[in-house]
Design an enzyme around this catalytic site. Sequence first.
Site, PDB file in Angstrom:
ATOM      1  N   GLY A  21       2.041   4.800   3.141  1.00 21.22           N
ATOM      2  CA  GLY A  21       3.144   3.896   2.818  1.00 21.22           C
ATOM      3  C   GLY A  21       4.207   4.531   1.954  1.00 21.22           C
TER       4      GLY A  21
ATOM      5  N   LYS B 204      -5.237   7.500  19.238  1.00 20.40           N
ATOM      6  CA  LYS B 204      -5.396   7.942  17.847  1.00 20.40           C
ATOM      7  C   LYS B 204      -6.876   8.090  17.492  1.00 20.40           C
ATOM      8  CE  LYS B 204      -4.138   9.042  13.691  1.00 20.40           C
ATOM      9  NZ  LYS B 204      -3.805   8.081  12.644  1.00 20.40           N
TER      10      LYS B 204
ATOM     11  N   GLY C 177       0.833  -1.195   0.000  1.00 20.27           N
ATOM     12  CA  GLY C 177       0.000   0.000   0.000  1.00 20.27           C
ATOM     13  C   GLY C 177       0.866   1.243   0.000  1.00 20.27           C
TER      14      GLY C 177
ATOM     15  N   ASN D 229      -9.280  10.475  15.259  1.00 22.12           N
ATOM     16  CA  ASN D 229      -9.890   9.889  14.065  1.00 22.12           C
ATOM     17  C   ASN D 229     -11.408   9.849  14.100  1.00 22.12           C
ATOM     18  OD1 ASN D 229      -7.915   9.231  12.130  1.00 22.12           O
ATOM     19  ND2 ASN D 229      -7.226   7.490  13.324  1.00 22.12           N
TER      20      ASN D 229
ATOM     21  N   ASN E 158      -5.685   2.850  10.564  1.00 19.72           N
ATOM     22  CA  ASN E 158      -6.541   3.463  11.572  1.00 19.72           C
ATOM     23  C   ASN E 158      -7.558   2.463  12.107  1.00 19.72           C
ATOM     24  OD1 ASN E 158      -5.444   6.104  11.440  1.00 19.72           O
ATOM     25  ND2 ASN E 158      -6.621   6.537   9.589  1.00 19.72           N
TER      26      ASN E 158
ATOM     27  N   GLY F 197       0.698   4.395  -0.904  1.00 14.73           N
ATOM     28  CA  GLY F 197       0.020   5.659  -1.166  1.00 14.73           C
ATOM     29  C   GLY F 197       0.488   6.756  -0.234  1.00 14.73           C
TER      30      GLY F 197
ATOM     31  N   SER G 203      -8.551  11.205   5.625  1.00 10.86           N
ATOM     32  CA  SER G 203      -8.626  10.120   4.641  1.00 10.86           C
ATOM     33  C   SER G 203     -10.061   9.687   4.370  1.00 10.86           C
ATOM     34  CB  SER G 203      -7.806   8.920   5.118  1.00 10.86           C
ATOM     35  OG  SER G 203      -8.271   8.447   6.365  1.00 10.86           O
TER      36      SER G 203
ATOM     37  N   ASN H 186     -12.666  12.431  11.192  1.00 11.08           N
ATOM     38  CA  ASN H 186     -12.993  11.692   9.974  1.00 11.08           C
ATOM     39  C   ASN H 186     -14.495  11.728   9.705  1.00 11.08           C
ATOM     40  OD1 ASN H 186     -10.812  10.112   8.415  1.00 11.08           O
ATOM     41  ND2 ASN H 186     -10.179   9.829  10.540  1.00 11.08           N
TER      42      ASN H 186
ATOM     43  N   GLU I 185     -13.910   3.511   6.041  1.00 16.95           N
ATOM     44  CA  GLU I 185     -13.336   2.618   7.050  1.00 16.95           C
ATOM     45  C   GLU I 185     -14.158   2.660   8.350  1.00 16.95           C
ATOM     46  OE1 GLU I 185      -8.737   2.224   6.620  1.00 16.95           O
ATOM     47  OE2 GLU I 185      -9.208   4.355   6.497  1.00 16.95           O
TER      48      GLU I 185
END
Length: 308
Positions: free
Chosen positions: A14, A185, A9, A189, A104, A11, A258, A193, A270
Amino acid sequence: MTLKYGVIGSGAIGGYYGGKLAHSGKEVHFLFHSDYNYVKENGLRVDSVKGNFHLDSVLAYNNTSEMPKCDVVFVCLKSTNNKLLKELLPPLLHKDTLVILIQNGLGLEADLQQDFPNLRIAGGLAFICSSKIGEGYIAHFDEGKLNLGSYSCDDESLLKLVCSDFQQAGVETRILQLEMARWMKLVWNIPYNGMTVVLNTTTDKLMSNTHTENLLRKMMLEVINGANQVGKGRFTIPETYADGILDMTRHMVPYSPSMKLDYDYHRPLEIDYIYSRPILEAGKAGYDMVCVSMLEEQLRFIESQYLK
Protein backbone atom coordinates in the site's frame (compact mmCIF):
# COMPACT_ATOMS: atom_id res chain seq x y z
CA MET A 1 -12.73 12.95 -13.56
CA THR A 2 -10.23 13.23 -10.70
CA LEU A 3 -10.33 10.35 -8.23
CA LYS A 4 -9.82 10.55 -4.49
CA TYR A 5 -7.94 7.49 -3.24
CA GLY A 6 -7.73 5.79 0.14
CA VAL A 7 -5.23 3.15 1.28
CA ILE A 8 -5.91 0.71 4.11
CA GLY A 9 -2.64 -0.95 5.02
CA SER A 10 0.20 1.40 4.09
CA GLY A 11 3.09 -1.04 4.26
CA ALA A 12 5.25 -2.61 1.56
CA ILE A 13 2.37 -2.82 -0.94
CA GLY A 14 0.00 0.00 0.00
CA GLY A 15 2.82 2.39 0.77
CA TYR A 16 4.47 1.74 -2.58
CA TYR A 17 1.45 1.85 -4.90
CA GLY A 18 -0.29 4.59 -2.94
CA GLY A 19 3.00 6.44 -2.73
CA LYS A 20 3.47 6.27 -6.51
CA LEU A 21 0.01 7.77 -7.04
CA ALA A 22 0.62 10.51 -4.46
CA HIS A 23 4.05 11.26 -5.92
CA SER A 24 2.40 11.76 -9.33
CA GLY A 25 0.05 14.35 -7.84
CA LYS A 26 -3.03 12.29 -7.00
CA GLU A 27 -4.97 12.82 -3.77
CA VAL A 28 -4.22 9.77 -1.62
CA HIS A 29 -5.28 9.27 2.00
CA PHE A 30 -3.26 6.66 3.91
CA LEU A 31 -4.22 4.64 6.99
CA PHE A 32 -1.13 3.90 9.08
CA HIS A 33 -0.76 1.83 12.21
CA SER A 34 2.53 1.89 14.10
CA ASP A 35 4.14 4.33 11.64
CA TYR A 36 1.50 7.05 11.99
CA ASN A 37 3.37 9.52 14.22
CA TYR A 38 6.64 9.06 12.34
CA VAL A 39 5.04 9.61 8.93
CA LYS A 40 3.12 12.67 10.11
CA GLU A 41 6.41 14.26 11.19
CA ASN A 42 8.84 12.89 8.61
CA GLY A 43 6.85 11.82 5.56
CA LEU A 44 7.13 8.59 3.58
CA ARG A 45 10.36 7.39 1.96
CA VAL A 46 10.42 4.91 -0.93
CA ASP A 47 13.72 3.60 -2.27
CA SER A 48 12.90 2.00 -5.61
CA VAL A 49 14.66 0.42 -8.56
CA LYS A 50 12.30 2.60 -10.62
CA GLY A 51 13.55 5.76 -8.89
CA ASN A 52 13.66 6.88 -5.26
CA PHE A 53 11.20 9.43 -3.93
CA HIS A 54 10.13 11.03 -0.66
CA LEU A 55 6.66 12.32 0.18
CA ASP A 56 7.30 15.25 2.51
CA SER A 57 3.64 15.82 3.31
CA VAL A 58 1.43 12.73 3.63
CA LEU A 59 -2.33 12.63 4.17
CA ALA A 60 -1.87 10.19 7.05
CA TYR A 61 -4.40 8.87 9.54
CA ASN A 62 -4.48 6.28 12.32
CA ASN A 63 -8.26 5.83 12.25
CA THR A 64 -10.56 5.50 9.24
CA SER A 65 -13.28 7.43 11.07
CA GLU A 66 -11.16 10.57 10.48
CA MET A 67 -10.61 9.85 6.77
CA PRO A 68 -12.79 11.34 4.00
CA LYS A 69 -15.04 9.28 1.79
CA CYS A 70 -13.03 8.09 -1.21
CA ASP A 71 -13.82 7.13 -4.79
CA VAL A 72 -11.37 4.23 -4.72
CA VAL A 73 -10.07 2.38 -1.65
CA PHE A 74 -7.11 0.00 -1.87
CA VAL A 75 -7.10 -2.73 0.76
CA CYS A 76 -3.48 -3.80 1.23
CA LEU A 77 -3.76 -5.51 4.60
CA LYS A 78 -2.57 -9.05 5.14
CA SER A 79 -5.60 -11.21 4.42
CA THR A 80 -5.32 -12.56 7.98
CA ASN A 81 -6.65 -9.12 9.05
CA ASN A 82 -9.64 -8.96 6.69
CA LYS A 83 -12.00 -9.47 9.62
CA LEU A 84 -11.21 -5.83 10.49
CA LEU A 85 -12.72 -4.53 7.24
CA LYS A 86 -16.28 -4.55 8.60
CA GLU A 87 -15.16 -1.74 10.92
CA LEU A 88 -12.47 -0.07 8.80
CA LEU A 89 -14.26 0.34 5.47
CA PRO A 90 -17.63 2.05 6.16
CA PRO A 91 -16.28 5.55 6.97
CA LEU A 92 -14.52 5.65 3.57
CA LEU A 93 -17.48 4.58 1.45
CA HIS A 94 -19.97 6.58 -0.57
CA LYS A 95 -22.59 4.92 -2.77
CA ASP A 96 -20.23 4.56 -5.78
CA THR A 97 -16.92 3.76 -4.03
CA LEU A 98 -14.81 1.04 -5.62
CA VAL A 99 -12.81 -1.16 -3.22
CA ILE A 100 -9.78 -2.90 -4.75
CA LEU A 101 -8.27 -5.78 -2.79
CA ILE A 102 -4.52 -5.78 -3.53
CA GLN A 103 -3.96 -9.02 -1.66
CA ASN A 104 -2.77 -12.55 -2.33
CA GLY A 105 -5.03 -15.56 -2.64
CA LEU A 106 -8.40 -16.70 -3.89
CA GLY A 107 -11.94 -15.94 -2.71
CA LEU A 108 -11.15 -12.60 -1.10
CA GLU A 109 -13.67 -10.62 -3.13
CA ALA A 110 -16.46 -13.16 -2.59
CA ASP A 111 -16.02 -13.02 1.18
CA LEU A 112 -15.99 -9.22 1.24
CA GLN A 113 -19.11 -9.11 -0.95
CA GLN A 114 -20.94 -11.21 1.64
CA ASP A 115 -20.26 -8.52 4.26
CA PHE A 116 -20.98 -5.61 1.87
CA PRO A 117 -23.59 -6.88 -0.64
CA ASN A 118 -23.94 -3.58 -2.55
CA LEU A 119 -20.25 -2.68 -2.68
CA ARG A 120 -18.34 -2.33 -5.95
CA ILE A 121 -15.34 -4.66 -5.65
CA ALA A 122 -12.28 -5.37 -7.78
CA GLY A 123 -9.07 -7.28 -7.24
CA GLY A 124 -5.45 -6.23 -7.61
CA LEU A 125 -2.53 -8.57 -8.26
CA ALA A 126 0.85 -7.08 -7.45
CA PHE A 127 3.93 -8.60 -9.09
CA ILE A 128 6.48 -6.84 -6.93
CA CYS A 129 9.43 -7.40 -4.62
CA SER A 130 9.12 -4.82 -1.86
CA SER A 131 9.48 -4.68 1.91
CA LYS A 132 8.91 -2.24 4.71
CA ILE A 133 12.38 -1.85 6.19
CA GLY A 134 11.80 0.90 8.74
CA GLU A 135 9.33 3.45 10.02
CA GLY A 136 7.88 5.25 7.01
CA TYR A 137 10.49 3.53 4.86
CA ILE A 138 9.74 1.15 1.99
CA ALA A 139 12.26 -0.57 -0.28
CA HIS A 140 11.23 -1.69 -3.77
CA PHE A 141 13.76 -4.21 -5.12
CA ASP A 142 12.32 -5.61 -8.37
CA GLU A 143 9.30 -5.93 -10.67
CA GLY A 144 6.31 -3.70 -9.79
CA LYS A 145 3.52 -4.59 -12.23
CA LEU A 146 -0.09 -4.38 -11.04
CA ASN A 147 -2.96 -6.28 -12.69
CA LEU A 148 -6.54 -5.22 -11.97
CA GLY A 149 -9.79 -7.11 -12.52
CA SER A 150 -13.44 -6.43 -11.76
CA TYR A 151 -15.39 -8.63 -9.40
CA SER A 152 -18.59 -6.59 -9.09
CA CYS A 153 -17.68 -3.19 -10.52
CA ASP A 154 -20.44 -2.23 -12.95
CA ASP A 155 -18.57 0.86 -14.13
CA GLU A 156 -15.85 -0.25 -16.54
CA SER A 157 -14.75 3.36 -17.10
CA LEU A 158 -13.90 3.71 -13.39
CA LEU A 159 -11.51 0.77 -13.42
CA LYS A 160 -9.97 2.06 -16.66
CA LEU A 161 -9.41 5.44 -14.98
CA VAL A 162 -7.64 3.78 -12.04
CA CYS A 163 -5.49 1.87 -14.54
CA SER A 164 -4.68 5.11 -16.34
CA ASP A 165 -3.76 6.89 -13.10
CA PHE A 166 -1.31 4.12 -12.24
CA GLN A 167 0.20 4.17 -15.72
CA GLN A 168 0.69 7.94 -15.48
CA ALA A 169 2.38 7.34 -12.11
CA GLY A 170 4.88 4.98 -13.73
CA VAL A 171 3.27 1.68 -12.68
CA GLU A 172 2.80 -0.92 -15.42
CA THR A 173 -0.90 -1.75 -15.06
CA ARG A 174 -3.48 -3.62 -17.11
CA ILE A 175 -7.00 -4.96 -16.67
CA LEU A 176 -7.50 -8.73 -16.79
CA GLN A 177 -10.22 -11.28 -16.15
CA LEU A 178 -10.01 -11.45 -12.34
CA GLU A 179 -10.47 -15.16 -11.66
CA MET A 180 -7.78 -16.12 -14.16
CA ALA A 181 -5.48 -13.36 -12.91
CA ARG A 182 -5.76 -14.59 -9.32
CA TRP A 183 -4.89 -18.16 -10.34
CA MET A 184 -1.97 -16.88 -12.43
CA LYS A 185 -0.60 -15.06 -9.38
CA LEU A 186 -1.00 -18.24 -7.33
CA VAL A 187 1.33 -20.01 -9.77
CA TRP A 188 4.06 -17.88 -8.17
CA ASN A 189 2.66 -17.41 -4.68
CA ILE A 190 1.91 -21.02 -3.79
CA PRO A 191 5.35 -22.55 -4.42
CA TYR A 192 7.62 -19.64 -3.47
CA ASN A 193 5.83 -18.39 -0.36
CA GLY A 194 5.44 -21.85 1.12
CA MET A 195 8.77 -23.35 0.16
CA THR A 196 10.81 -20.40 1.44
CA VAL A 197 9.09 -20.93 4.81
CA VAL A 198 9.33 -24.72 4.94
CA LEU A 199 12.96 -24.75 3.79
CA ASN A 200 13.84 -21.49 5.59
CA THR A 201 15.47 -19.94 2.53
CA THR A 202 15.12 -17.31 -0.20
CA THR A 203 13.96 -17.42 -3.81
CA ASP A 204 17.45 -17.34 -5.33
CA LYS A 205 18.56 -20.40 -3.34
CA LEU A 206 15.49 -22.33 -4.44
CA MET A 207 16.29 -21.48 -8.05
CA SER A 208 19.97 -22.40 -7.81
CA ASN A 209 19.26 -26.01 -6.77
CA THR A 210 18.09 -28.56 -9.33
CA HIS A 211 15.95 -30.49 -6.85
CA THR A 212 14.02 -27.50 -5.54
CA GLU A 213 13.64 -26.00 -9.02
CA ASN A 214 12.11 -29.28 -10.19
CA LEU A 215 9.76 -29.24 -7.22
CA LEU A 216 8.79 -25.62 -7.91
CA ARG A 217 7.92 -26.49 -11.50
CA LYS A 218 5.93 -29.56 -10.46
CA MET A 219 3.92 -27.49 -8.03
CA MET A 220 3.34 -24.72 -10.58
CA LEU A 221 1.96 -27.24 -13.07
CA GLU A 222 -0.33 -28.59 -10.37
CA VAL A 223 -1.67 -25.08 -9.71
CA ILE A 224 -2.13 -24.49 -13.46
CA ASN A 225 -3.97 -27.80 -13.88
CA GLY A 226 -6.17 -27.01 -10.88
CA ALA A 227 -6.90 -23.56 -12.28
CA ASN A 228 -7.81 -24.94 -15.69
CA GLN A 229 -10.14 -27.50 -14.14
CA VAL A 230 -11.89 -24.72 -12.23
CA GLY A 231 -11.90 -22.37 -15.22
CA LYS A 232 -13.27 -24.77 -17.84
CA GLY A 233 -15.18 -22.74 -20.38
CA ARG A 234 -14.03 -19.42 -18.87
CA PHE A 235 -10.24 -19.38 -19.07
CA THR A 236 -7.17 -21.52 -19.71
CA ILE A 237 -3.62 -20.98 -18.43
CA PRO A 238 -1.02 -22.68 -20.67
CA GLU A 239 1.53 -24.93 -18.99
CA THR A 240 4.29 -22.83 -20.61
CA TYR A 241 3.30 -20.07 -18.16
CA ALA A 242 5.26 -22.00 -15.51
CA ASP A 243 8.45 -21.69 -17.56
CA GLY A 244 7.96 -17.93 -17.81
CA ILE A 245 7.47 -17.63 -14.04
CA LEU A 246 10.58 -19.73 -13.36
CA ASP A 247 12.62 -17.62 -15.76
CA MET A 248 11.37 -14.37 -14.24
CA THR A 249 12.26 -15.53 -10.73
CA ARG A 250 15.65 -16.84 -11.87
CA HIS A 251 16.57 -13.28 -12.84
CA MET A 252 14.98 -11.67 -9.80
CA VAL A 253 17.03 -10.23 -6.97
CA PRO A 254 17.37 -12.59 -3.94
CA TYR A 255 14.06 -12.19 -2.15
CA SER A 256 12.14 -13.28 0.93
CA PRO A 257 8.43 -13.37 0.01
CA SER A 258 5.85 -11.87 2.36
CA MET A 259 5.02 -15.21 3.97
CA LYS A 260 8.70 -15.82 4.73
CA LEU A 261 8.88 -12.44 6.46
CA ASP A 262 5.72 -13.25 8.41
CA TYR A 263 7.34 -16.51 9.50
CA ASP A 264 10.58 -14.75 10.46
CA TYR A 265 8.64 -12.31 12.67
CA HIS A 266 6.29 -14.99 14.04
CA ARG A 267 3.18 -13.44 12.51
CA PRO A 268 0.13 -15.39 11.27
CA LEU A 269 0.63 -16.90 7.81
CA GLU A 270 -1.81 -16.23 4.94
CA ILE A 271 -2.62 -19.92 4.54
CA ASP A 272 -6.40 -19.71 4.19
CA TYR A 273 -6.62 -17.69 0.98
CA ILE A 274 -3.31 -18.72 -0.64
CA TYR A 275 -3.59 -22.48 0.03
CA SER A 276 -6.83 -23.72 1.59
CA ARG A 277 -9.22 -21.85 -0.73
CA PRO A 278 -7.51 -22.88 -4.01
CA ILE A 279 -7.30 -26.49 -2.80
CA LEU A 280 -11.01 -26.38 -1.96
CA GLU A 281 -12.04 -24.84 -5.30
CA ALA A 282 -9.90 -27.26 -7.31
CA GLY A 283 -11.35 -30.15 -5.30
CA LYS A 284 -14.90 -29.01 -6.08
CA ALA A 285 -13.94 -29.10 -9.76
CA GLY A 286 -12.63 -32.66 -9.41
CA TYR A 287 -8.89 -31.96 -9.22
CA ASP A 288 -6.75 -32.93 -6.22
CA MET A 289 -3.73 -30.65 -5.70
CA VAL A 290 -1.62 -33.22 -3.85
CA CYS A 291 1.67 -31.29 -3.60
CA VAL A 292 -0.06 -28.05 -2.65
CA SER A 293 -2.07 -29.87 0.04
CA MET A 294 1.13 -31.30 1.49
CA LEU A 295 2.70 -27.83 1.58
CA GLU A 296 -0.42 -26.44 3.27
CA GLU A 297 -0.22 -29.07 6.03
CA GLN A 298 3.47 -28.33 6.58
CA LEU A 299 2.74 -24.61 6.89
CA ARG A 300 -0.09 -25.29 9.37
CA PHE A 301 2.36 -27.28 11.52
CA ILE A 302 5.07 -24.61 11.36
CA GLU A 303 2.63 -21.82 12.23
CA SER A 304 1.23 -23.83 15.16
CA GLN A 305 4.68 -24.02 16.73
CA TYR A 306 4.88 -20.28 17.39
CA LEU A 307 1.21 -19.23 17.45
CA LYS A 308 0.07 -20.90 20.64
